[in-house]
Motif scaffolding. Structure first.
Motif, PDB file in Angstrom:
ATOM      1  N   ALA A 125      28.016  48.305  35.919  1.00 37.69           N
ATOM      2  CA  ALA A 125      28.258  48.606  37.338  1.00 37.69           C
ATOM      3  C   ALA A 125      27.894  47.415  38.215  1.00 37.69           C
ATOM      4  O   ALA A 125      28.614  47.087  39.173  1.00 37.69           O
ATOM      5  CB  ALA A 125      27.449  49.830  37.756  1.00 37.69           C
ATOM      6  N   GLY A 126      26.786  46.746  37.885  1.00 41.23           N
ATOM      7  CA  GLY A 126      26.385  45.555  38.640  1.00 41.23           C
ATOM      8  C   GLY A 126      27.411  44.445  38.536  1.00 41.23           C
ATOM      9  O   GLY A 126      27.666  43.724  39.513  1.00 41.23           O
ATOM     10  N   SER A 127      28.038  44.315  37.358  1.00 37.79           N
ATOM     11  CA  SER A 127      29.072  43.292  37.170  1.00 37.79           C
ATOM     12  C   SER A 127      30.306  43.591  38.025  1.00 37.79           C
ATOM     13  O   SER A 127      30.884  42.686  38.632  1.00 37.79           O
ATOM     14  CB  SER A 127      29.480  43.224  35.696  1.00 37.79           C
ATOM     15  OG  SER A 127      28.391  42.851  34.883  1.00 37.79           O
ATOM     16  N   TRP A 128      30.697  44.862  38.081  1.00 38.11           N
ATOM     17  CA  TRP A 128      31.882  45.242  38.853  1.00 38.11           C
ATOM     18  C   TRP A 128      31.654  45.128  40.360  1.00 38.11           C
ATOM     19  O   TRP A 128      32.561  44.766  41.106  1.00 38.11           O
ATOM     20  CB  TRP A 128      32.288  46.678  38.519  1.00 38.11           C
ATOM     21  CG  TRP A 128      33.028  46.810  37.220  1.00 38.11           C
ATOM     22  CD1 TRP A 128      32.498  47.091  35.993  1.00 38.11           C
ATOM     23  CD2 TRP A 128      34.434  46.662  37.003  1.00 38.11           C
ATOM     24  NE1 TRP A 128      33.484  47.134  35.037  1.00 38.11           N
ATOM     25  CE2 TRP A 128      34.688  46.880  35.622  1.00 38.11           C
ATOM     26  CE3 TRP A 128      35.515  46.379  37.835  1.00 38.11           C
ATOM     27  CZ2 TRP A 128      35.959  46.800  35.066  1.00 38.11           C
ATOM     28  CZ3 TRP A 128      36.794  46.301  37.286  1.00 38.11           C
ATOM     29  CH2 TRP A 128      37.004  46.510  35.918  1.00 38.11           C
ATOM     30  N   LEU A 129      30.438  45.429  40.799  1.00 40.27           N
ATOM     31  CA  LEU A 129      30.175  45.496  42.239  1.00 40.27           C
ATOM     32  C   LEU A 129      29.498  44.246  42.798  1.00 40.27           C
ATOM     33  O   LEU A 129      29.519  44.017  44.009  1.00 40.27           O
ATOM     34  CB  LEU A 129      29.287  46.716  42.548  1.00 40.27           C
ATOM     35  CG  LEU A 129      29.850  48.083  42.128  1.00 40.27           C
ATOM     36  CD1 LEU A 129      28.811  49.173  42.365  1.00 40.27           C
ATOM     37  CD2 LEU A 129      31.132  48.389  42.885  1.00 40.27           C
ATOM     38  N   GLY A 130      28.903  43.430  41.930  1.00 41.69           N
ATOM     39  CA  GLY A 130      28.057  42.320  42.379  1.00 41.69           C
ATOM     40  C   GLY A 130      28.740  41.291  43.256  1.00 41.69           C
ATOM     41  O   GLY A 130      28.145  40.755  44.192  1.00 41.69           O
ATOM     42  N   GLY A 131      30.014  40.986  42.957  1.00 42.91           N
ATOM     43  CA  GLY A 131      30.690  39.930  43.709  1.00 42.91           C
ATOM     44  C   GLY A 131      31.406  40.390  44.961  1.00 42.91           C
ATOM     45  O   GLY A 131      31.884  39.562  45.737  1.00 42.91           O
ATOM     46  N   MET A 132      31.450  41.701  45.195  1.00 44.31           N
ATOM     47  CA  MET A 132      32.235  42.221  46.316  1.00 44.31           C
ATOM     48  C   MET A 132      31.805  41.697  47.684  1.00 44.31           C
ATOM     49  O   MET A 132      32.645  41.239  48.468  1.00 44.31           O
ATOM     50  CB  MET A 132      32.213  43.760  46.308  1.00 44.31           C
ATOM     51  CG  MET A 132      33.103  44.378  45.271  1.00 44.31           C
ATOM     52  SD  MET A 132      33.223  46.163  45.453  1.00 44.31           S
ATOM     53  CE  MET A 132      34.353  46.551  44.106  1.00 44.31           C
ATOM     54  N   PRO A 133      30.513  41.727  48.038  1.00 43.61           N
ATOM     55  CA  PRO A 133      30.127  41.261  49.379  1.00 43.61           C
ATOM     56  C   PRO A 133      30.475  39.795  49.629  1.00 43.61           C
ATOM     57  O   PRO A 133      30.978  39.445  50.709  1.00 43.61           O
ATOM     58  CB  PRO A 133      28.604  41.468  49.408  1.00 43.61           C
ATOM     59  CG  PRO A 133      28.330  42.466  48.337  1.00 43.61           C
ATOM     60  CD  PRO A 133      29.354  42.222  47.284  1.00 43.61           C
ATOM     61  N   PHE A 134      30.236  38.945  48.624  1.00 46.36           N
ATOM     62  CA  PHE A 134      30.499  37.512  48.780  1.00 46.36           C
ATOM     63  C   PHE A 134      31.990  37.238  48.934  1.00 46.36           C
ATOM     64  O   PHE A 134      32.414  36.494  49.828  1.00 46.36           O
ATOM     65  CB  PHE A 134      29.959  36.741  47.562  1.00 46.36           C
ATOM     66  CG  PHE A 134      28.487  36.900  47.339  1.00 46.36           C
ATOM     67  CD1 PHE A 134      27.567  36.179  48.099  1.00 46.36           C
ATOM     68  CD2 PHE A 134      28.001  37.780  46.381  1.00 46.36           C
ATOM     69  CE1 PHE A 134      26.211  36.326  47.905  1.00 46.36           C
ATOM     70  CE2 PHE A 134      26.647  37.932  46.176  1.00 46.36           C
ATOM     71  CZ  PHE A 134      25.755  37.206  46.944  1.00 46.36           C
ATOM     72  N   GLN A 135      32.798  37.834  48.073  1.00 50.80           N
ATOM     73  CA  GLN A 135      34.220  37.537  48.080  1.00 50.80           C
ATOM     74  C   GLN A 135      34.935  38.181  49.261  1.00 50.80           C
ATOM     75  O   GLN A 135      35.887  37.615  49.801  1.00 50.80           O
ATOM     76  CB  GLN A 135      34.862  37.995  46.760  1.00 50.80           C
ATOM     77  CG  GLN A 135      34.219  37.384  45.511  1.00 50.80           C
ATOM     78  CD  GLN A 135      34.370  35.864  45.450  1.00 50.80           C
ATOM     79  OE1 GLN A 135      34.560  35.189  46.454  1.00 50.80           O
ATOM     80  NE2 GLN A 135      34.285  35.313  44.254  1.00 50.80           N
ATOM     81  N   LEU A 136      34.472  39.345  49.684  1.00 46.60           N
ATOM     82  CA  LEU A 136      35.049  39.976  50.875  1.00 46.60           C
ATOM     83  C   LEU A 136      34.762  39.123  52.107  1.00 46.60           C
ATOM     84  O   LEU A 136      35.642  38.872  52.939  1.00 46.60           O
ATOM     85  CB  LEU A 136      34.481  41.385  51.051  1.00 46.60           C
ATOM     86  CG  LEU A 136      35.076  42.236  52.177  1.00 46.60           C
ATOM     87  CD1 LEU A 136      36.569  42.428  51.977  1.00 46.60           C
ATOM     88  CD2 LEU A 136      34.372  43.586  52.256  1.00 46.60           C
ATOM     89  N   GLY A 137      33.524  38.648  52.205  1.00 49.39           N
ATOM     90  CA  GLY A 137      33.144  37.781  53.325  1.00 49.39           C
ATOM     91  C   GLY A 137      33.900  36.474  53.318  1.00 49.39           C
ATOM     92  O   GLY A 137      34.352  36.000  54.372  1.00 49.39           O
TER      93      GLY A 137
END
Length: 321
Positions: free
Chosen positions: A152-164
């Motif tokens: 779950a951490g792998s799937w969700l970890g990059g979302m804030p950085f890449q969305l920003g």
């Protein structure tokens, strides 16, 4: 093709629609490219779906290593589905226009899934590290709850950085041209179209790439340094060969993905060329996901044994009827 633009408040023409040039410089190969990419997409879907099904159904593969492999195969299907259907649509219809919102959406999902791949490859190396270097503690450390948390951490970890980062890049004005010399909306060719100084944006891309890609890659290298040192201490050649066989597939995928992606995102903007960018992008967006099922299945005795069992079961079932 019409150049779509609007007049912004500061009197700068801002692009609202892009043109993905893709492989338009190869007019005589459009039919061949459509057929080739269609076959590749089918191979990726079938191959990775096979990995998911076989690791789910076979009791012998109910292990953390194959749980992460099933996650990885699911990721590869999502990853290529962000780009390949659009490539096929562009070639098939010869309509290469894409709205700014659609382009930003494609970029965002592509970057988020790319970050997930970096993290998941690091998690898979950690799994191998614990299995080989601390085998007695492996069932305790890599318990089902821990495996679920890591996935779950792998799937969700990059979302804030890449969305920003996506919001930051697409809030720029694009006044130089609306033609993206690439086959999908990727950051390097999009930054080339931005007006004014993009140094801060380029710096942001480098920093996020270092965080999302370089740090996981260094953790993978650290894990495999310990793994190789432990394997070399094993008393028998058979034991060493078996330990190496469980790691070689993962290492090959790591170098294919990280090698091509790092060259693309960590080079200065001035050194980017459309041909080179497309070539490296093909590796980490299409070639690697296509070969992953082959790499993991043909080089893994457990997967081959599970496949043989599945085929034997189906053969017996057919004979009964």
């Amino acid at each position: 093709m019409e150049y779509t633009k609007v007049r912004s408040a500061d009197n700068v023409s801002t692009v609202t629609q892009f043109i993905l040039l893709g492989f338009s410089d190869l007019p005589n190969l459009q039919g061949f490219l459509f057929g080739m990419f269609s076959i590749v997409y089918l191979i990726i879907l079938v191959g990775n779906s096979f990995i998911i099904v076989i690791t789910t159904l076979d009791p012998a593969l109910q292990k953390p290593m194959y749980f992460f492999l099933a996650n990885f195969s699911s990721l590869e299907i999502c990853y290529v589905s962000v780009t390949l259907p659009r490539i096929l649509f562009n070639i098939g219809t010869q309509n290469r226009s894409i709205s700014k919102v659609a382009c930003a959406t494609q970029t965002c999902f592509f970057l988020m899934l790319g970050a997930t791949e970096c993290f998941l490859l690091a998690v898979m190396s950690y799994d191998r590290f614990v299995a080989i270097c601390n085998p007695l503690q492996y069932p305790l450390v890599m318990n089902p709850i821990k495996c679920t948390q890591l996935a779950a951490g792998s799937w969700l970890g990059g979302m804030p950085f890449q969305l920003g980062q996506t919001c930051q890049i697409f809030s720029l004005h694009f006044c130089n041209s609306n033609q993206i010399n690439h086959f999908f909306c990727d950051l390097p060719p999009i930054l080339k179209l931005a007006c004014g100084d993009t140094f801060v944006n380029e710096l942001s891309v480098y920093l996020v790439t270092i965080l999302i890609a370089t740090v996981p890659f260094m953790l993978i290298l650290a894990s495999y340094t310990r793994i190789i040192a432990t394997i070399l201490k094993l008393p028998t050649a058979t034991g060493r060969a078996k330990a190496f066989s469980t790691c070689s597939s993962h290492l090959l995928v790591v170098f294919l993905f990280f090698g091509s992606a790092t060259v693309t995102y960590l080079r200065p903007k001035s050194t980017h060329s459309p041909g080179t960018d497309k070539l490296f992008s093909l590796f980490y967006t299409i070639v690697t996901p296509m070969f992953n099922p082959l790499i993991y299945s043909l080089r893994n005795k457990d997967v081959i044994a599970a496949l043989q069992k599945l085929l034997l079961r189906k053969s017996c079932h057919v004979r009964v009827y």
